[in-house]
Scaffold this motif. Structure first.
Motif, PDB file in Angstrom:
ATOM      1  N   ASN A   1       0.829  -1.208   0.000  1.00  0.00           N
ATOM      2  CA  ASN A   1       0.000   0.000   0.000  1.00  0.00           C
ATOM      3  C   ASN A   1       0.865   1.260   0.000  1.00  0.00           C
ATOM      4  N   LEU A   2       1.920   1.237   0.805  1.00  0.00           N
ATOM      5  CA  LEU A   2       2.764   2.421   0.946  1.00  0.00           C
ATOM      6  C   LEU A   2       3.658   2.649  -0.274  1.00  0.00           C
ATOM      7  N   GLN A   3       3.862   1.621  -1.061  1.00  0.00           N
ATOM      8  CA  GLN A   3       4.668   1.751  -2.273  1.00  0.00           C
ATOM      9  C   GLN A   3       3.819   2.135  -3.476  1.00  0.00           C
ATOM     10  N   GLY A   4       2.504   2.148  -3.276  1.00  0.00           N
ATOM     11  CA  GLY A   4       1.597   2.496  -4.357  1.00  0.00           C
ATOM     12  C   GLY A   4       1.190   3.958  -4.322  1.00  0.00           C
ATOM     13  N   LYS A   5       0.072   4.246  -4.915  1.00  0.00           N
ATOM     14  CA  LYS A   5      -0.450   5.612  -4.979  1.00  0.00           C
ATOM     15  C   LYS A   5      -0.854   6.082  -3.586  1.00  0.00           C
ATOM     16  N   ALA A   6      -0.697   7.373  -3.310  1.00  0.00           N
ATOM     17  CA  ALA A   6      -1.078   7.930  -2.012  1.00  0.00           C
ATOM     18  C   ALA A   6      -2.518   7.571  -1.680  1.00  0.00           C
TER      19      ALA A   6
ATOM     20  N   HIS B   1       0.372  12.358   0.127  1.00  0.00           N
ATOM     21  CA  HIS B   1       0.832  11.708   1.351  1.00  0.00           C
ATOM     22  C   HIS B   1       0.046  10.428   1.642  1.00  0.00           C
ATOM     23  N   HIS B   2       0.744   9.440   2.175  1.00  0.00           N
ATOM     24  CA  HIS B   2       0.103   8.215   2.647  1.00  0.00           C
ATOM     25  C   HIS B   2      -0.351   8.419   4.098  1.00  0.00           C
TER      26      HIS B   2
ATOM     27  N   ASP C   1      -9.713   0.459  16.070  1.00  0.00           N
ATOM     28  CA  ASP C   1     -10.132  -0.785  16.710  1.00  0.00           C
ATOM     29  C   ASP C   1     -11.485  -1.205  16.175  1.00  0.00           C
ATOM     30  N   THR C   2     -11.990  -2.302  16.667  1.00  0.00           N
ATOM     31  CA  THR C   2     -13.215  -2.891  16.114  1.00  0.00           C
ATOM     32  C   THR C   2     -14.456  -2.061  16.397  1.00  0.00           C
ATOM     33  N   ARG C   3     -14.363  -1.045  17.265  1.00  0.00           N
ATOM     34  CA  ARG C   3     -15.510  -0.166  17.484  1.00  0.00           C
ATOM     35  C   ARG C   3     -15.740   0.749  16.292  1.00  0.00           C
ATOM     36  N   ASN C   4     -14.686   0.989  15.527  1.00  0.00           N
ATOM     37  CA  ASN C   4     -14.767   1.905  14.398  1.00  0.00           C
ATOM     38  C   ASN C   4     -15.524   1.242  13.245  1.00  0.00           C
ATOM     39  N   ALA C   5     -16.564   1.906  12.783  1.00  0.00           N
ATOM     40  CA  ALA C   5     -17.408   1.326  11.739  1.00  0.00           C
ATOM     41  C   ALA C   5     -16.763   1.367  10.356  1.00  0.00           C
ATOM     42  N   ALA C   6     -15.686   2.119  10.210  1.00  0.00           N
ATOM     43  CA  ALA C   6     -15.030   2.233   8.902  1.00  0.00           C
ATOM     44  C   ALA C   6     -14.493   0.876   8.450  1.00  0.00           C
ATOM     45  N   LYS C   7     -14.554   0.640   7.155  1.00  0.00           N
ATOM     46  CA  LYS C   7     -14.042  -0.606   6.599  1.00  0.00           C
ATOM     47  C   LYS C   7     -12.526  -0.623   6.689  1.00  0.00           C
ATOM     48  N   ALA C   8     -11.988  -1.719   7.176  1.00  0.00           N
ATOM     49  CA  ALA C   8     -10.537  -1.837   7.334  1.00  0.00           C
ATOM     50  C   ALA C   8      -9.894  -2.250   6.019  1.00  0.00           C
ATOM     51  N   ASP C   9      -8.735  -1.665   5.725  1.00  0.00           N
ATOM     52  CA  ASP C   9      -7.937  -2.095   4.583  1.00  0.00           C
ATOM     53  C   ASP C   9      -7.094  -3.305   4.961  1.00  0.00           C
ATOM     54  N   ILE C  10      -6.674  -3.350   6.235  1.00  0.00           N
ATOM     55  CA  ILE C  10      -5.915  -4.478   6.772  1.00  0.00           C
ATOM     56  C   ILE C  10      -6.503  -4.817   8.132  1.00  0.00           C
ATOM     57  N   THR C  11      -6.899  -6.056   8.327  1.00  0.00           N
ATOM     58  CA  THR C  11      -7.473  -6.494   9.600  1.00  0.00           C
ATOM     59  C   THR C  11      -6.497  -7.428  10.305  1.00  0.00           C
ATOM     60  N   LEU C  12      -6.189  -7.099  11.555  1.00  0.00           N
ATOM     61  CA  LEU C  12      -5.311  -7.939  12.361  1.00  0.00           C
ATOM     62  C   LEU C  12      -6.167  -8.857  13.220  1.00  0.00           C
TER      63      LEU C  12
END
Length: 615
Positions: free
Chosen positions: A206-211, A281-282, A288-299
């Motif tokens: 992700n960081l090597q791609g487009k901002a 900028h990236h 955390d899981t309380r955040n309703a936003a869709k995760a790009d990377i989930t741990l």
């Protein structure tokens, strides 16, 4: 922001006062500046102790250079002595005579110093008249100061090196150091990364791609933030472009830079995120899981094996790692607060003060339960003094807080880490809260298992026959474990609970449990909870065993009835494990030995090797 800017004079003064340090750091500073402002094809700049290695101080190849970095291949030499020209001439002559693998006509020679070197342009012009190298260039303290202004991540890093700091911005190494030192047993990359190699690669891609914005989600925001730091600090390319931002004013200043940065907001939610991305900028947002936003990377929560390995990676042996895992269930928040890690800067979760203590203590006392089991519901209602539907609403709300103490798994309600919860609320315990347990604990733990009355070969069909206990195994085990915890740790808070110590209350409850009945059915019904009860009240448990094994027709004899079927089980094994645990205490060894001898007389033998005589 200007208060922490590094000036030309700052660099000169640092070089004069910290001669050896400047020799070690200067190559690393230049390397970081190159990585922050170019995209090298090849880079090799030894620093620290490696500066003593023979050969070029630095070799670089870039497709496109800038005002500080020559395009193509360049060979670099560094100097920090006050005789700048003498050192520059010496290195120039040495490399001209012996360029090693580099071709003079294809290579730009660069001499870099952290001194003022006012004659830099004159020296470079003079050497270029030799026409031996493709080009000759120089870097001095003024060049470094100007270069730093264009690379804020490196600028912030170097400012901290020379003692100029700001609370609004942290460089990546500084942020990771602060994070890893939040426990006396310092955290490391393996503790946060371990089996998450795919997630690391995804972040790098992700960081090597487009901002863009990269949202990284974990159960705990602290874990996702730590994962990002541990991941990026391993890569110089990302180090040189990453800044941790603490305030909106600092954020607004940074996003105006033309060169691409990696920005990580910490402890605040910035505005103008979209504008920052538009500027190239990236943005990394640990959530955390309380955040309703869709995760790009989930741990995902680490597997049991991976988490135990990660605990061992910070210096614990396998047995210690297993203990820590069992007491925290492997959840990150309780892990970093565990007493064996010796937490220093750990922030107490908000729910500790915002939740009714009775709710928290009731959760700890019960630990787990089946939300579909009516008997479990009744027990919880009696303990808290509210209708179960009201309690369920509060439990769901609590499970959605940051770093929650309870989680919902299907129809099971489970405390994340009983030990962690106890450490947070123990100081609030009172006599009234402990007395609430008195009315239900014997009823729950002493709940008889009707499958005992079935033929041993048919006990595995108890569910079909409707011969099941009223309470779930979850709530029974949780409350038995509570007895052990209160007995071991409750007395530390004896000043606030009155004359009767928690351990005395536990002993009284266990006494009541066996007061009227010590026959085989009660031991069978206690099942895997016998070792916990023995740990909680050794004397009362041994009293009960002695009564159960007395007389010509000992009450406990029925516990040794075994079926011949594959699923008939070994009913007496839990009692033996409990006695074996008590035997480790020299005070109880004689009584345990006597009990086992008597049980050996009672034991008729059977197909299981786990016999009283072997114990």
């Amino acid at each position: 922001m200007a208060g922490w800017f590094v000036t030309t004079n700052d660099i000169r003064q640092w070089t004069e006062t910290e001669k050896r340090r400047s020799e070690e750091i200067l190559p690393l500073l230049v390397k970081k500046l190159i990585l922050a402002s170019c995209e090298p094809i090849y880079i090799n700049f030894p620093s620290g102790d490696d500066i003593a290695i023979d050969g070029w101080d630095g070799i670089l190849e870039v497709a496109k250079g800038n005002e500080f970095v020559p395009g193509g291949i360049s060979g670099w030499e560094f100097g920090t002595s006050d005789n700048v020209k003498g050192k520059a001439d010496e290195d120039y002559d040495k490399r001209t005579d012996d360029p090693r693998a580099l071709s003079l006509e294809d290579t730009t020679y660069v001499f870099a110093t952290s001194r003022l070197w006012s004659k830099k342009k004159t020296w470079c012009a003079s050497k270029n008249t030799d026409e031996k190298w493709k080009d000759v260039q120089g870097i001095n303290a003024e060049s470094l100061s100007n270069w730093l202004e264009q690379c804020p991540a490196v600028h912030r890093w170097f400012a901290s090196i020379i003692g100029k700091r700001t609370a609004d911005l942290w460089d990546l190494e500084e942020a990771w150091k602060a994070y890893s030192c939040s426990t006396e047993v310092n955290l490391n990359g393996d503790f946060l990364i371990n089996d998450r190699i795919n997630e690391c690669e995804e972040l790098h891609n992700n960081l090597q791609g487009k901002a863009a914005i990269t949202r990284i989600k974990a159960i705990s925001q602290s874990e996702s933030y730590g994962f990002v730091l541990a991941n990026l600090v391993l890569c110089y390319t990302f180090q040189s472009k990453t800044i941790i931002v603490k305030k909106q004013s600092a954020w607004d200043w940074l996003i105006c830079f033309e060169r691409s940065l990696i920005l990580i907001p910490d402890d605040f939610v910035p505005s103008n995120i979209g504008y920052a991305v538009d500027k190239g900028h990236h943005i990394i947002l640990p959530i955390d899981t309380r955040n309703a936003a869709k995760a790009d990377i989930t741990l995902a929560k680490m597997s049991r094996q991976a988490r135990i390995q990660s605990i061992q990676a910070i210096g614990f042996n396998e047995e210690q790692a297993l203990t820590i895992y069992q007491e925290t269930r492997g959840f990150f928040g309780p892990l970093v607060r565990h007493y064996l890690l010796k937490p220093i800067d750990i922030i107490k979760p908000d729910w500790v003060e915002s939740t009714d203590p009775l709710i928290l203590f009731s959760l700890m006392f019960i630990t787990e339960w089946d939300s579909d089991n009516e008997a479990d519901q009744v027990a919880i209602s009696a303990l808290i003094g509210k209708e179960y539907d009201e309690i369920e609403v509060e439990i769901i709300k609590l499970s959605q807080t940051a770093d929650p103490p309870v989680r919902l798994v299907g129809n099971k309600r489970q405390v994340v880490s009983k030990f962690d919860l106890w450490l947070h609320i123990a100081h609030k315990i009172s006599k009234a809260i402990i007395e609430r347990l008195d009315s239900i604990i014997i009823d729950v733990i002493g709940d008889e298992d009707p499958s005992y009355d079935l033929d041993p070969d048919e006990r595995f069909m108890a569910n079909i026959r409707g011969a099941t206990p009223r309470y779930s195994n979850y709530i029974k085990k949780g409350m038995a474990d509570t007895l052990a915890l209160l007995s071991a740790y409750g007395d530390e808070f004896s000043d606030q609970v009155g004359e009767t110590l928690p351990s005395d209350s536990v002993a009284g409850w266990v006494y009541k449990l066996f007061e009227k009945n010590v026959d085989g059915k009660i031991w069978y019904s206690l099942n895997g909870n016998v070792p916990l009860i023995a740990e909680a009240a050794p004397k009362e448990t041994l009293d009960a065993v002695e009564r159960a094994t007395s007389g010509e027709h000992p009450p406990i004899a029925g516990l040794f009835s075994e079926g011949e079927g594959t699923f008939s089980g070994c009913p007496h094994s839990n009692l033996l494990w409990a006695l074996e645990c008590l035997a480790w205490n020299v005070d109880y060894l004689p009584r345990v030995t006597t009990c086992l001898a008597r049980l050996t007389e009672i034991d008729p033998g059977g197909r299981y090797s786990n016999r009283t005589f072997n114990s």
